[in-house]
Design an enzyme around this catalytic site. Structure first.
Site, mmCIF file in Angstrom:
data_model
loop_
_atom_site.group_PDB
_atom_site.id
_atom_site.type_symbol
_atom_site.label_atom_id
_atom_site.label_comp_id
_atom_site.label_asym_id
_atom_site.label_seq_id
_atom_site.Cartn_x
_atom_site.Cartn_y
_atom_site.Cartn_z
ATOM 1 N N GLN A 79 -84.667 -43.583 -108.748
ATOM 2 C CA GLN A 79 -84.191 -45.135 -108.824
ATOM 3 C C GLN A 79 -84.683 -45.695 -109.991
ATOM 4 O OE1 GLN A 79 -85.638 -46.213 -104.512
ATOM 5 N NE2 GLN A 79 -84.529 -47.932 -105.331
ATOM 6 N N HIS A 80 -83.813 -46.894 -110.580
ATOM 7 C CA HIS A 80 -84.305 -47.849 -111.459
ATOM 8 C C HIS A 80 -83.917 -47.424 -112.861
ATOM 9 C CE1 HIS A 80 -86.220 -49.512 -107.894
ATOM 10 N NE2 HIS A 80 -87.309 -48.533 -108.094
ATOM 11 N N ASP A 240 -83.062 -41.938 -104.777
ATOM 12 C CA ASP A 240 -83.947 -40.923 -103.800
ATOM 13 C C ASP A 240 -84.751 -41.633 -102.815
ATOM 14 O OD1 ASP A 240 -85.656 -42.356 -105.647
ATOM 15 O OD2 ASP A 240 -86.665 -40.577 -106.642
#
Length: 496
Positions: A79-80, A240
């Site tokens: 992520q991110h 994830d």
């Protein structure tokens, strides 16, 4: 043979699994390691070409027969991260990752421009933290102006893989909710936060799709490159953690998943939007419908790996040493902030071992304290869940920590909940595969398939890896947790 494919783009590697949904087993899997760019200022980056090469290598090592049987593909991604691409699809800069803490200044600038901390929480359900995507976007604008001037596509890592497979530019709610430019409650981009970064940002963002929708179909180019069937659906995919929730069956109220890998996460399914950003509980959407309140720490196995290296121990030797120490490690405490930290919000944090005396300074206590430290951070998240009215029933444990019987029991006792481990250990990749199956079945009927029923059918629990809390040890850990928090509160001002 009827299969779906799950791809998991993690921090350390890319994994590809082929799941036979009739036999309910992974028939083939391959992985390829990824490099990491690390700098002392908190920079953590990767390159798109590393992803491209790793994807091609994984698929090249799978059998032609297995690849030909794939009916749908799902993608999980860390992520991110921020993948900036030009109009031609060229990477304009490295991918800044979830554990990049070099954007503290950008967080402050966005928060101020948006009207303060409360305004940010109201707009997104989250605080503006260095781990999220938004400050990385502003960082590029401030530090790489030439790249910012050319930017056309703003992607997350899993979206980049979707784009490589389909050529389509879309994003689903779950991963989007980790960008900090997304209104998780109303499931739409936040014009307020976009404007605080740059007036052109809102117009650059991808179309949002529902989690059971397809991101697109495998293009002829991708089919030729990877040896997979052209035209098959690629599901929406997700972060994830969102895929890990599917891969552990956390798609109903009351179930929690705890992941103990490089980072540590604790998240649970909720039928309504809930969050507590002040206590580290982010307000994310799930990638299975509903919401996924989540706590994330940047240091989990990071701490145990450091201690392992310090004493030159193998994984089993570290476990064995920890198992010889008492719960609470006789007062030894590890603060595991080797990468800075996100929860608590200490981007400049540093790790330490404290509480040492002439009586308790030994390898066994330090080993156990390193295992305990990761779970103490999760305990804070559990307390936040309960304050919001969440009624936890059990925890599904995944990641490297799930393989340790000692760590499983420590988790059960600190959290005071049953710990159960799924049979298949590739939770994110399996979750992506099950989401692909959800997309496939929804497409066949023209209406949303039952995700809870799919998970009940395909996610199995390992009966030999159940850890139940011991009442006496639970009491000991309640006291140890209090001491941990005292030390944490004392040192936090040093790293603000």
């Amino acid at each position: 043979m009827k299969t779906v494919c799950g791809i998991d783009l993690g921090t350390q590697s890319i994994k590809v699994v082929i799941y036979d949904y009739e036999k309910k087993e992974i028939i083939e899997k391959k992985s390829c390691p990824l490099e990491l760019i690390s700098e002392n200022d908190g920079t953590r980056e990767q390159k798109t070409e590393w992803y491209d090469a790793a994807m091609k290598k994984c698929f090249s090592e799978l059998s032609a027969q297995a690849k030909a049987s794939i009916e749908a593909i799902g993608v999980s991604g860390q992520q991110h991260g921020f993948v900036p691409l030009s109009e031609k699809g060229e990477a304009l800069y490295n991918i800044k990752l979830w554990n990049d803490t070099s954007t503290t200044e950008e967080c402050a600038l966005i928060t101020e421009a948006a009207g303060g901390k409360d305004a940010v929480i109201s707009a997104t359900g989250n605080l503006m933290l260095p781990g999220f995507t938004a400050p990385k976007i502003l960082w590029l604008k401030r530090h790489k102006k030439e790249a910012w001037d050319k930017i056309r596509y703003i992607m997350l890592p899993h979206d980049y893989i979707n784009w490589k497979l389909t050529g389509e530019y879309v994003m689903e709610y779950g991963d989007a909710s980790g960008t900090a430019i997304f209104d998780s409650k109303n499931r739409e981009w936040s014009k307020k936060i976009c404007a605080a970064i740059d007036e052109k940002l809102y117009g650059l963002l991808p179309k949002l799709i529902k989690p059971y929708d397809r991101a697109g179909s495998v293009s002829k180019e991708a089919a030729a490159e990877y040896g997979i069937p052209a035209g098959i659906p690629v599901s929406a995919g997700g972060g994830d953690n969102m895929m890990g929730a599917i891969g552990t069956g956390t798609v109903c109220d009351g179930f929690l998943t705890m992941s103990m890998g490089t980072s540590g996460t604790l998240y649970g399914f909720s039928a309504k939007p809930i969050s507590d950003p002040e206590n580290g509980l982010s307000g994310f959407c799930s990638s299975s419908g509903g919401w996924l309140p989540l706590l994330c720490t940047m240091n989990c196995t990071v701490a145990t790996e450091f201690v392992r290296g310090l004493f030159q121990l193998g994984v089993k030797e570290l476990d064995e040493a920890a198992s010889k120490a008492n719960p609470g490690a006789d007062g030894v405490i590890v603060l595991p902030f080797f990468n800075g930290e996100r929860t608590p919000n200490l981007p400049n944090g540093r790790a330490s071992i404290t509480g040492l005396t002439t009586a308790n300074t030994n390898r066994e206590n330090i080993a156990r304290a390193s295992l305990e430290s990761a779970v103490f951070a999760m305990r804070g998240g559990l307390d936040a869940f309960r304050k919001l009215g969440f009624q936890p029933k059990e925890i599904r444990l995944i990641g490297g920590g799930s393989k340790s019987a000692t760590w499983r029991q420590i988790a059960a006792d600190i959290m005071n909940l049953p710990i159960r481990v799924p049979v298949l250990d590739e939770a994110a990749a399996l979750g992506a595969a099950v989401q692909a199956l959800w997309c496939l079945e929804s497409g066949k009927t023209g209406k949303e398939a039952d995700m809870a029923a799919l998970c009940a059918e395909h996610i199995k629990i390992d009966a030999e890896k159940v850890a139940m809390p011991n009442p006496e040890t639970v009491k000991a850990y309640d006291k140890a947790y209090e001491e941990y928090n005292k030390v944490l509160q004392a040192v936090m001002p040093l790293y603000k």
